[in-house]
Design an enzyme around this catalytic site. Structure first.
Site, PDB file in Angstrom:
ATOM      1  N   TYR A  53      31.191  48.384  48.274  1.00 24.60           N
ATOM      2  CA  TYR A  53      31.912  48.027  49.489  1.00 24.60           C
ATOM      3  C   TYR A  53      30.953  47.906  50.675  1.00 24.60           C
ATOM      4  O   TYR A  53      30.059  48.732  50.851  1.00 24.60           O
ATOM      5  CB  TYR A  53      32.965  49.069  49.819  1.00 24.60           C
ATOM      6  CG  TYR A  53      34.137  49.136  48.856  1.00 24.60           C
ATOM      7  CD1 TYR A  53      34.356  48.155  47.891  1.00 24.60           C
ATOM      8  CD2 TYR A  53      35.039  50.191  48.908  1.00 24.60           C
ATOM      9  CE1 TYR A  53      35.424  48.236  47.020  1.00 24.60           C
ATOM     10  CE2 TYR A  53      36.114  50.271  48.048  1.00 24.60           C
ATOM     11  CZ  TYR A  53      36.311  49.296  47.101  1.00 24.60           C
ATOM     12  OH  TYR A  53      37.361  49.372  46.237  1.00 24.60           O
ATOM     13  N   ALA A 214      50.286  43.647  47.325  1.00 25.52           N
ATOM     14  CA  ALA A 214      49.982  42.323  46.755  1.00 25.52           C
ATOM     15  C   ALA A 214      49.292  41.422  47.771  1.00 25.52           C
ATOM     16  O   ALA A 214      49.703  40.285  47.999  1.00 25.52           O
ATOM     17  CB  ALA A 214      51.256  41.666  46.231  1.00 25.52           C
ATOM     18  N   GLY A 220      55.734  41.699  54.189  1.00 24.31           N
ATOM     19  CA  GLY A 220      56.575  40.873  55.022  1.00 24.31           C
ATOM     20  C   GLY A 220      55.913  39.560  55.357  1.00 24.31           C
ATOM     21  O   GLY A 220      56.565  38.559  55.634  1.00 24.31           O
TER      22      GLY A 220
END
Length: 321
Positions: A53, A214, A220
């Protein structure tokens, strides 16, 4: 914050795990530190990172940032379960990647140095390496455990057959074996239910779910994509699942809860799941998702979610007869 056992071990971890992939390249240093502080204050004791990372800042940058945060207050180290990973390329060197015994030893030493700690609680294989025999990997992990550099071994992105094979090899030598599997799992992507989760349950391996939203679809709206390709994938996903996402939004509105909170709460209701990884970019995102640990979904709601996002079904019936 509720806690759960990490797989079949006696170790207790928070059911929300703070993922740090954005820390450094996307989340500024001070805001990353603020999120880490908020996590501790909320009772989150499980922090996950990886040696690769760092994004535009370079591999290892996120571990180094975590090391700076830990150095500010040495008592923080004893309050967290620290997890990192090994496998991904760390340079152009052909041997500076994968799961050879040589790379595992060197990568662990490098992670310890960047993190500024003397041991890692959970050392995870970031991906399967089909060229590395399990015997070679376990030899390397045994050595690290004997040296006091790691305590538990986990996998990530492993198929069910590999989880079974690795634990059978471990059991034959009276080792503890894999204690957890970090797997892609969310309402949109449920293929882990076919083989991975059943294998984990059979061997007492805890499931740590990554990408619980996801890529933002279940929040939303897609989160800010990191790059053009990610943006195109998010748009394609939104189109492919448009009706399901619309139905999901209606359900969440009826519950008076945000879609992201409901999506993570759903994961925490699934058999075999130890924790869901929450990887915020901003402090306010993290604060809002903490509420998922408090939300209890009734059976009727869980059934409605299954109707919107159908499960794959058990293997092999899901693809055979």
């Amino acid at each position: 914050m509720k806690v759960r056992r990490l797989g079949r071990t006696a170790l207790q971890v928070s059911e929300l795990c703070l993922g740090t992939m954005n820390f450094g390249p996307l989340t500024p240093r001070q805001e990353s530190f603020d999120i880490l502080g908020d996590a501790i204050a909320a009772g989150v004791n499980f922090i996950d990172t990886a040696d690769q990372y760092g994004g535009r800042l370079g591999v290892g940058a996120t571990e180094s940032l975590l090391g700076e945060w830990l150095a500010e207050d040495r008592s923080r180290r004893d309050r967290i379960v620290l997890a990192t990973k090994v496998h991904e390329p760390m340079s152009e060197d052909i041997n500076d990647r994968g799961l050879s015994a040589r790379h595992i030893q060197r990568a662990c030493d490098a992670s310890l140095k960047r993190l500024g700690v003397d041991h890692i609680d959970l050392y995870q294989m970031h991906h399967i390496d089909r060229a590395a025999p399990p015997e070679e990997i376990w030899q390397a992990m045994d050595r690290l455990i004997a040296q006091g550099k790691i305590t538990y071994v986990g996998s990530s992105n492993f198929p069910g057959w590999a989880i079974a094979g690795f634990n059978e090899k471990a059991a034959a030598s009276h080792r503890l074996g894999l204690v957890c599997e970090q797997s892609l799992y969310n309402l949109v992507e449920r293929r882990a239910e076919l083989e991975v989760i059943p294998a984990c349950q059979a061997y007492g391996v805890g499931v740590i779910a990554w990408s619980p939203l996801a890529g933002g679809l279940l929040a939303g709206a897609p989160t800010e994509p990191n790059g053009r390709r990610a943006g195109e994938q998010a748009s394609e996903g939104a189109r492919a699942h448009a009706q399901r996402l619309a139905d999901f939004a209606v359900l969440c509105a009826g519950l008076g809860r945000s879609p992201g909170v409901v999506a993570i709460a759903w994961l925490l209701h699934q058999p075999g799941v130890t924790a869901a990884i929450v990887g915020p970019r901003r402090r306010d995102q993290f604060a809002s998702l903490l509420k998922a640990s408090e939300l209890v979904l009734e059976e009727a709601v869980l059934s409605r979610l299954d109707a919107i996002f159908p499960p794959c079904g058990p293997a092999p019936e899901a693809y055979a007869w």
